[in-house]
Write a protein that holds these residues in place. Structure first.
Motif, PDB file in Angstrom:
ATOM      1  N   THR A  89       0.821  -1.208   0.000  1.00 23.06           N
ATOM      2  CA  THR A  89       0.000   0.000   0.000  1.00 23.06           C
ATOM      3  C   THR A  89       0.856   1.259   0.000  1.00 23.06           C
ATOM      4  OG1 THR A  89      -0.160   0.228   2.407  1.00 23.06           O
ATOM      5  CG2 THR A  89      -1.733  -1.245   1.339  1.00 23.06           C
ATOM      6  N   ALA A 127      -6.427   3.197   1.844  1.00 27.15           N
ATOM      7  CA  ALA A 127      -5.821   3.372   0.525  1.00 27.15           C
ATOM      8  C   ALA A 127      -6.285   4.681  -0.119  1.00 27.15           C
ATOM      9  CB  ALA A 127      -6.180   2.191  -0.375  1.00 27.15           C
ATOM     10  N   HIS A 167      -0.165   5.820  -0.296  1.00 25.26           N
ATOM     11  CA  HIS A 167      -0.627   4.906  -1.339  1.00 25.26           C
ATOM     12  C   HIS A 167      -0.319   5.470  -2.724  1.00 25.26           C
ATOM     13  CE1 HIS A 167      -3.021   2.120  -3.605  1.00 25.26           C
ATOM     14  NE2 HIS A 167      -3.197   1.411  -2.514  1.00 25.26           N
ATOM     15  N   GLY A 190      -2.384  -2.944  -4.730  1.00 23.81           N
ATOM     16  CA  GLY A 190      -2.593  -1.917  -3.710  1.00 23.81           C
ATOM     17  C   GLY A 190      -3.877  -2.108  -2.931  1.00 23.81           C
TER      18      GLY A 190
END
Lengths: 314, 500
Positions: free
Chosen positions: B41, B113, B120, B159
């Motif tokens: 992330t 996120a 991120h 991610g």
């Protein structure tokens, strides 16, 4: 002697200062923003900008340096960008590989080179001399990484005696650790040994032409004693000088061999840090290595005094 | 040691070893680059994705080995209008710390996120999310601002991994997830060790007890490691020049598959003469892609005609769209006012040797139509700073460059006039905008086909070839991915064949 020590100490500090400033400036002048390299071709421009700020890269260079140097004086070299660990800790964790590797290569170099150099000098212009010179020429010409690969092909792939690379650590025992370092140490030591053979040979040849050697021989001192006591002892100074310089080269050479043999040493740490523009780590490792080399030269200086009582620094 | 008892024991041991002959349970794999950190992330690094994604941490949705989106931590999902998605989580999934995965964890991870405070690298993947609501521990609803055809894909990306809230501080060095393997040890600069996750939510997996990832940058050293038996498989980083020998060696399996890595020769569309589409088309016509593929990649890989890779469901084979045709290339150059050709500088980075080799062949080919190319090798950091041109750089400094674009679904780059190609086509931008708002698969496919044809027409870059997936494994190792639709070194289904 004390004044000499003080002078050398000051030179030591000044060298470290210049090295650190140089590293600081050069790395930042190079194109390639660390934040950009970390993000690669993916991350968005905003993400890169955020990272730059988090890394403190948007502050003035001088402020960054003063900050860094101040903390370095207390042994805090900062935190590695890529590993998120203290740089000092990372350096220390690599020493168990690089120090024995360098020492083994140095031992290999000295054990091979000094006797061969002596031998060549005493066989001056005879077959033994020529053979030794050809061998040393070969040793200088062969690139260390190539020799490393050849050794891997022979001892790991063909014969299966040794690992092709990697380092399990000293937890596996002294023997296992030394075995992993054996091939890289040889590959690393060959070039240096070749150089040292030549240095030893010419130093001994020089001394053999001196008056006192002729006098000793005329007095009927046995040849072994002439070479061993009179000639060799006086030839040691240039030999030690060259050997001292070579320790620095060994550290540099270990970067290549640690890569070929996948050893987790200081050299690979530095290489990875440069590739990733891990500024704190590059700075820390460079200053550490520079410090070590300056220290070794300092010790070589001291050794002169011990080897030749005539050398007194005043 | 010479006592009869110990001899007997040794004999027994040997017998057991022969009779038992159980398949090995450990695996050592080589990758070229050490991950710069293990937090998916915070870094878009492919080296991190290769190790962590799908092995340690997983997502609600997974891109499977065939490139298909399949339910993963979510057992299934439901949407009526493409704007409100309800996910029903698989029950009994445990994090490596022993706690059960709950809908609140999903909400936490995705909201983190999206949060501008975090590092991120791809917040834009979650921009279409308006609200996330947890119904109960196993049900979670995402409300989007408008239908987004890439929504599920984005939830499958590296991610979007799900991790427990309490482990957020250690993501960089000790990621916790739901994957088949638990991170056991990271010896920086040397290796990462995984052990089997005994509570993995897919029954019977994984079959390997212990995985060691070794970072070996030098391909020759990696090959020696394979031959010496120190490593079992090389997953990434080998080039065609390295695997050709191994293909003939009976001890190994060489996997040659598809990837999403499109190798292109970009042209600076802002700079003369590349502002003229005729010149760009002429350059494409002057390049014999077949010869490039043979020379630079030993024939491995596939010729591309557009920037959509063969693993993409909207792939159209346009390899022959602007065929190799010197006469046509010369004619187009003359029309554009360059009957005698021109000089060009091709910047490539030796970090990726295939780009240098490809460049050398292309320089030779272009010389046949009068385009005199000088190759300039620059270091990767410089390439990123000058050619790729991220701020503070404002104008890309290059004529031509060659690089592989590994991201899947990256057609958006051509709809972005700020991207380093500086290709500015309102028509393509409009098509792309439509494709991003069209949920109907058929309609969307039609838009993708139109975009690909537009790209052939405008030739903003030369689409060269798809970089092949090249992996080498010792015979007996099974279950590795053939193709690479995602940048993951997924080892969840890998096992050793029982030895006879």
């Amino acid at each position: 002697m004390r004044r000499h020590l003080l002078r050398r100490g000051a030179a030591f500090v000044a060298t470290l200062f210049f090295v650190s400033v140089l590293v600081f400036v050069v790395i930042r002048v190079l194109p390639g923003d660390p934040a950009q390299l970390i993000m690669g071709t993916e991350g968005s421009p905003e993400a890169v900008a955020r990272l730059r700020e988090a890394l403190g890269l948007n502050r003035p260079l001088a402020a960054q340096y003063v900050d860094w140097a101040g903390r370095a004086l207390h042994g805090d070299l900062g935190v590695s960008i890529q590993y998120d660990l203290p740089v000092t800790r990372l350096i220390v964790s690599r020493l168990p590989v690089t120090v024995p590797l360098t020492l083994m290569a140095a031992a290999f170099m000295i054990v091979i080179a000094v006797p061969l150099g002596l031998y060549a000098a005493t066989r001056h212009r005879h077959a033994g001399d020529y053979v030794t010179m050809v061998l040393s020429q070969l040793g200088i010409a062969i690139p260390a990484f190539w020799l490393g690969l050849l050794l891997i092909l022979l001892f790991s792939v063909r014969l299966g005696w040794l690992q092709s690379g990697g380092f399990e650590g000293w937890r596996q025992g002294l023997g296992a650790g030394l075995r992993s370092l054996l091939l890289p140490a040889i590959a690393l030591g060959v070039f240096q040994a070749a150089v040292l053979i030549r240095a030893t040979r010419s130093a001994v040849l020089d001394v053999l032409g001196e008056e006192y050697v002729r006098t000793a021989r005329a007095k009927g001192v046995p040849e072994v004693s002439v070479i061993g006591k009179h000639a060799f002892r006086n030839a040691l100074i240039p030999v030690v000088t060259v050997a001292g310089f070579q320790l620095g080269h060994l550290l540099a050479g270990s970067i290549v061999l640690e890569t070929v043999f996948a050893l987790p040493g200081l050299g690979r740490l530095a290489l990875g840090a440069i590739a990733a523009r891990d500024l704190p780590l590059v700075q820390g490792v460079t200053v550490f290595v520079a410090g070590t080399i300056v220290l070794v030269n300092f010790l070589v200086d001291l050794a002169y005094g011990l080897l030749d009582p005539r050398i007194r620094y005043e | 040691m010479r006592s009869p008892l110990s001899l007997a024991l040794v004999g027994l041991g040997l017998t057991l070893a022969i009779v038992g002959a159980a398949a090995p349970t450990d695996l050592t794999v080589q990758v070229t680059t050490e991950p710069p950190g293990l937090d998916l992330t915070a870094t878009p690094a492919s080296a991190t994705a290769a190790v962590v994604h799908y092995n340690v941490q997983e997502c609600l949705v997974k891109v499977d080995r065939h490139g298909k989106l399949v339910p993963w931590l979510a057992e299934r999902w439901h949407t009526a209008d493409g704007r409100v998605y309800t996910f029903f989580l698989k029950r009994g999934v445990k994090f490596h710390n022993g706690r059960e995965l709950k809908a609140a964890d999903v909400k936490f991870a995705i909201e983190r996120a999206r949060n501008p405070e975090t590092r991120h690298p791809h917040r834009e993947h979650y921009a279409s999310i308006q609200e996330i609501t947890v119904k109960d521990d196993a049900t979670i609803t995402f409300i989007l601002t408008q239908p987004n055809p890439d929504f599920l894909l984005n939830l499958a990306r590296q991610g979007s991994v799900i991790y427990p809230r309490e482990a957020v501080e250690t993501l960089k060095s000790a990621p916790v997830g739901t994957g088949p393997y638990v991170l056991a040890e990271w010896v920086r600069g040397d290796r990462i060790v995984f052990r089997r996750n005994p509570d993995y939510h897919v029954a019977g997996l994984p079959r390997i007890e212990r995985v060691t990832w070794r970072f070996i940058a030098d391909p020759n050293a990696a090959l020696a490691g394979l031959k010496a038996g120190d490593i079992d498989a090389s997953l990434f980083g080998l080039g065609p020049e390295h695997v050709t020998g191994l293909r003939k060696d009976g001890r190994f399996t060489v996997i040659v598959g598809d990837t999403t890595n499109d190798v292109i020769m970009a042209m600076n569309n802002l700079r003369k003469p590349y502002t003229d589409a005729r010149v760009r088309r002429a350059i494409t016509h002057a390049i014999d892609k077949r010869e490039v593929l043979e020379g630079a990649m030993f024939g491995m890989g596939k010729i591309l005609g557009s920037n959509v890779d063969p693993l993409n469901p909207y792939y159209v084979d346009l390899a022959g769209a602007l065929p190799y045709d010197q006469a046509k290339a010369r004619k187009l150059l003359a029309e554009a006012g360059y009957p005698n050709g021109f000089e060009a500088v091709l910047k490539v980075s030796p970090q990726y040797p295939y780009t240098v080799r490809t460049g050398e062949i292309i320089a030779h080919q272009l010389s046949r139509v009068g385009v005199r190319v000088r190759i300039e090798q620059i270091e990767w950091g410089q390439w990123l700073a000058r050619v790729y041109c991220r701020p503070p750089c404002t104008t890309p400094e290059y004529d031509l460059t060659i690089i592989g674009h590994a991201e899947s679904w990256d057609l958006g780059n051509y709809a972005n006039p700020k991207y380093y190609f500086r290709y500015d086509s309102p028509e393509l931008q409009e098509l792309y905008r439509k494709s991003q708002a069209t949920v109907d698969d058929k309609a969307r496919r039609a838009l993708y086909v139109q975009m690909q044809r537009r790209l052939v027409e405008d030739a903003p870059v030369v689409f060269l070839y798809m970089h092949p997936r090249l992996a080498v494994a010792r015979k007996g190792l099974q279950g590795l991915w053939q193709d690479l639709p995602a940048l993951s070194g997924d080892l969840s289904e890998v096992s050793w064949a029982p030895t006879k």
